[in-house]
Scaffold this motif. Structure first.
Motif, PDB file in Angstrom:
ATOM      1  N   LEU A 164       0.864  -1.174   0.000  1.00 50.81           N
ATOM      2  CA  LEU A 164       0.000   0.000   0.000  1.00 50.81           C
ATOM      3  C   LEU A 164       0.905   1.229   0.000  1.00 50.81           C
ATOM      4  O   LEU A 164       2.083   1.137   0.320  1.00 50.81           O
ATOM      5  N   THR A 165       0.330   2.389  -0.308  1.00 53.41           N
ATOM      6  CA  THR A 165       1.144   3.606  -0.228  1.00 53.41           C
ATOM      7  C   THR A 165       1.297   4.014   1.238  1.00 53.41           C
ATOM      8  O   THR A 165       0.390   3.812   2.060  1.00 53.41           O
ATOM      9  N   PHE A 166       2.444   4.587   1.562  1.00 51.18           N
ATOM     10  CA  PHE A 166       2.674   5.097   2.913  1.00 51.18           C
ATOM     11  C   PHE A 166       1.615   6.145   3.238  1.00 51.18           C
ATOM     12  O   PHE A 166       1.060   6.156   4.330  1.00 51.18           O
ATOM     13  N   GLN A 167       1.325   7.010   2.295  1.00 48.49           N
ATOM     14  CA  GLN A 167       0.361   8.091   2.502  1.00 48.49           C
ATOM     15  C   GLN A 167      -1.005   7.543   2.902  1.00 48.49           C
ATOM     16  O   GLN A 167      -1.682   8.109   3.754  1.00 48.49           O
ATOM     17  N   GLU A 168      -1.406   6.445   2.300  1.00 49.15           N
ATOM     18  CA  GLU A 168      -2.701   5.834   2.598  1.00 49.15           C
ATOM     19  C   GLU A 168      -2.740   5.255   4.014  1.00 49.15           C
ATOM     20  O   GLU A 168      -3.723   5.424   4.730  1.00 49.15           O
ATOM     21  N   VAL A 169      -1.684   4.591   4.423  1.00 52.47           N
ATOM     22  CA  VAL A 169      -1.672   3.904   5.711  1.00 52.47           C
ATOM     23  C   VAL A 169      -1.360   4.861   6.858  1.00 52.47           C
ATOM     24  O   VAL A 169      -1.942   4.749   7.938  1.00 52.47           O
ATOM     25  N   TYR A 170      -0.445   5.795   6.622  1.00 54.33           N
ATOM     26  CA  TYR A 170       0.004   6.706   7.679  1.00 54.33           C
ATOM     27  C   TYR A 170      -0.244   8.157   7.274  1.00 54.33           C
ATOM     28  O   TYR A 170       0.671   8.986   7.241  1.00 54.33           O
ATOM     29  N   ALA A 171      -1.505   8.465   7.003  1.00 52.02           N
ATOM     30  CA  ALA A 171      -1.874   9.799   6.509  1.00 52.02           C
ATOM     31  C   ALA A 171      -1.442  10.911   7.474  1.00 52.02           C
ATOM     32  O   ALA A 171      -0.992  11.973   7.030  1.00 52.02           O
ATOM     33  N   ASP A 172      -1.559  10.685   8.776  1.00 55.04           N
ATOM     34  CA  ASP A 172      -1.186  11.727   9.748  1.00 55.04           C
ATOM     35  C   ASP A 172       0.292  12.088   9.636  1.00 55.04           C
ATOM     36  O   ASP A 172       0.653  13.268   9.629  1.00 55.04           O
ATOM     37  N   ILE A 173       1.150  11.074   9.561  1.00 56.49           N
ATOM     38  CA  ILE A 173       2.587  11.323   9.431  1.00 56.49           C
ATOM     39  C   ILE A 173       2.873  11.993   8.094  1.00 56.49           C
ATOM     40  O   ILE A 173       3.627  12.971   8.021  1.00 56.49           O
ATOM     41  N   TRP A 174       2.280  11.485   7.034  1.00 57.59           N
ATOM     42  CA  TRP A 174       2.484  12.033   5.694  1.00 57.59           C
ATOM     43  C   TRP A 174       2.105  13.510   5.657  1.00 57.59           C
ATOM     44  O   TRP A 174       2.884  14.351   5.214  1.00 57.59           O
ATOM     45  N   ASN A 175       0.911  13.824   6.143  1.00 52.08           N
ATOM     46  CA  ASN A 175       0.412  15.201   6.078  1.00 52.08           C
ATOM     47  C   ASN A 175       1.216  16.144   6.961  1.00 52.08           C
ATOM     48  O   ASN A 175       1.309  17.339   6.667  1.00 52.08           O
ATOM     49  N   GLN A 176       1.826  15.627   8.005  1.00 48.78           N
ATOM     50  CA  GLN A 176       2.652  16.457   8.889  1.00 48.78           C
ATOM     51  C   GLN A 176       3.956  16.880   8.189  1.00 48.78           C
ATOM     52  O   GLN A 176       4.476  17.953   8.462  1.00 48.78           O
ATOM     53  N   HIS A 177       4.463  16.042   7.284  1.00 49.28           N
ATOM     54  CA  HIS A 177       5.792  16.280   6.732  1.00 49.28           C
ATOM     55  C   HIS A 177       5.846  16.591   5.235  1.00 49.28           C
ATOM     56  O   HIS A 177       6.846  17.140   4.778  1.00 49.28           O
ATOM     57  N   VAL A 178       4.825  16.207   4.490  1.00 47.57           N
ATOM     58  CA  VAL A 178       4.848  16.411   3.040  1.00 47.57           C
ATOM     59  C   VAL A 178       3.912  17.562   2.712  1.00 47.57           C
ATOM     60  O   VAL A 178       2.698  17.438   2.881  1.00 47.57           O
ATOM     61  N   PRO A 179       4.466  18.691   2.261  1.00 49.21           N
ATOM     62  CA  PRO A 179       3.636  19.864   1.994  1.00 49.21           C
ATOM     63  C   PRO A 179       2.554  19.566   0.965  1.00 49.21           C
ATOM     64  O   PRO A 179       2.835  19.040  -0.105  1.00 49.21           O
ATOM     65  N   ASP A 180       1.322  19.873   1.346  1.00 48.36           N
ATOM     66  CA  ASP A 180       0.173  19.727   0.460  1.00 48.36           C
ATOM     67  C   ASP A 180       0.038  18.314  -0.100  1.00 48.36           C
ATOM     68  O   ASP A 180      -0.509  18.124  -1.185  1.00 48.36           O
ATOM     69  N   GLY A 181       0.556  17.326   0.607  1.00 50.49           N
ATOM     70  CA  GLY A 181       0.404  15.934   0.199  1.00 50.49           C
ATOM     71  C   GLY A 181       1.067  15.597  -1.125  1.00 50.49           C
ATOM     72  O   GLY A 181       0.692  14.651  -1.783  1.00 50.49           O
ATOM     73  N   VAL A 182       2.039  16.407  -1.525  1.00 53.95           N
ATOM     74  CA  VAL A 182       2.706  16.193  -2.811  1.00 53.95           C
ATOM     75  C   VAL A 182       3.391  14.855  -2.830  1.00 53.95           C
ATOM     76  O   VAL A 182       4.027  14.442  -1.907  1.00 53.95           O
TER      77      VAL A 182
END
Length: 182
Positions: A164-182
């Motif tokens: 699975l994508t990291f963004q899908e499984v760990y959305a909170d961590i992803w959104n904290q560190h990746v600007p605008d979910g890029v």
């Protein structure tokens, strides 16, 4: 700390923040294997032995049983690790993340497959090798690099290795560190 049960293993991972599954002189981290106090395989014994069976089971069971506490993934060099979630979020992810666009074209292609739907390793490998004409080794390296760069993760609830994508499984961590979910 000597580890004899999965609960001990959980406490060990939380204490050390990150550990490899097996020891290697190429990394600075301790390993779960080194801390497990169970019998090694005895001469003439069939199967893996108690210690190997425990370590191999726990590497999958810990993140499945404690998904908000323990992460399983790969670090630079391709080493499998267990990691405490606060360490993943606050330290490891910001240091390890690389946008998928910075990876080689094969890794980008594999990511697109996974982004569109979950795939087991075997099904994905067969599809990508056939579609892209790459070798099994090239596929394995690209998939490993997707894990190291924090773009894909193993589905801890699936029976087989499923991606699975990291963004899908760990959305909170992803959104904290990746600007605008890029």
């Amino acid at each position: 700390m000597k580890v004899k049960t999965i609960e001990d293993a959980r406490e060990f991972v939380k204490e050390v923040k990150i550990c490899t599954i097996f020891p290697s002189g190429k990394v600075e981290h301790t390993s779960l294997w080194e801390q497990v106090d169970l019998p090694d395989k005895q001469p003439g014994e069939s199967g893996w032995g108690v210690k190997m069976g425990a370590v191999w089971t726990w590497k999958n069971q810990l993140p499945a049983d404690y998904p908000n506490e323990i992460y399983y993934g790969k670090i630079k060099g391709g080493f499998a690790v267990l990691m405490e979630m606060d360490h993943l979020s606050g330290t490891h992810f910001p240091a390890a993340y690389q946008p998928v666009e910075s990876l080689n074209p094969l890794a980008q292609r594999i990511f697109e497959y996974i982004r569109n739907e979950p795939w087991t390793t075997t099904e994905l490998r067969n599809e990508v090798v056939s579609a892209c004409g790459c070798s099994k080794s090239q596929f394995d390296t690209a998939l490993k690099n997707l894990q190291i760069s924090m773009n894909v993760v193993r589905d801890c609830e699936a029976e087989q290795d499923t991606w699975l994508t990291f963004q899908e499984v760990y959305a909170d961590i992803w959104n904290q560190h990746v600007p605008d979910g890029v």
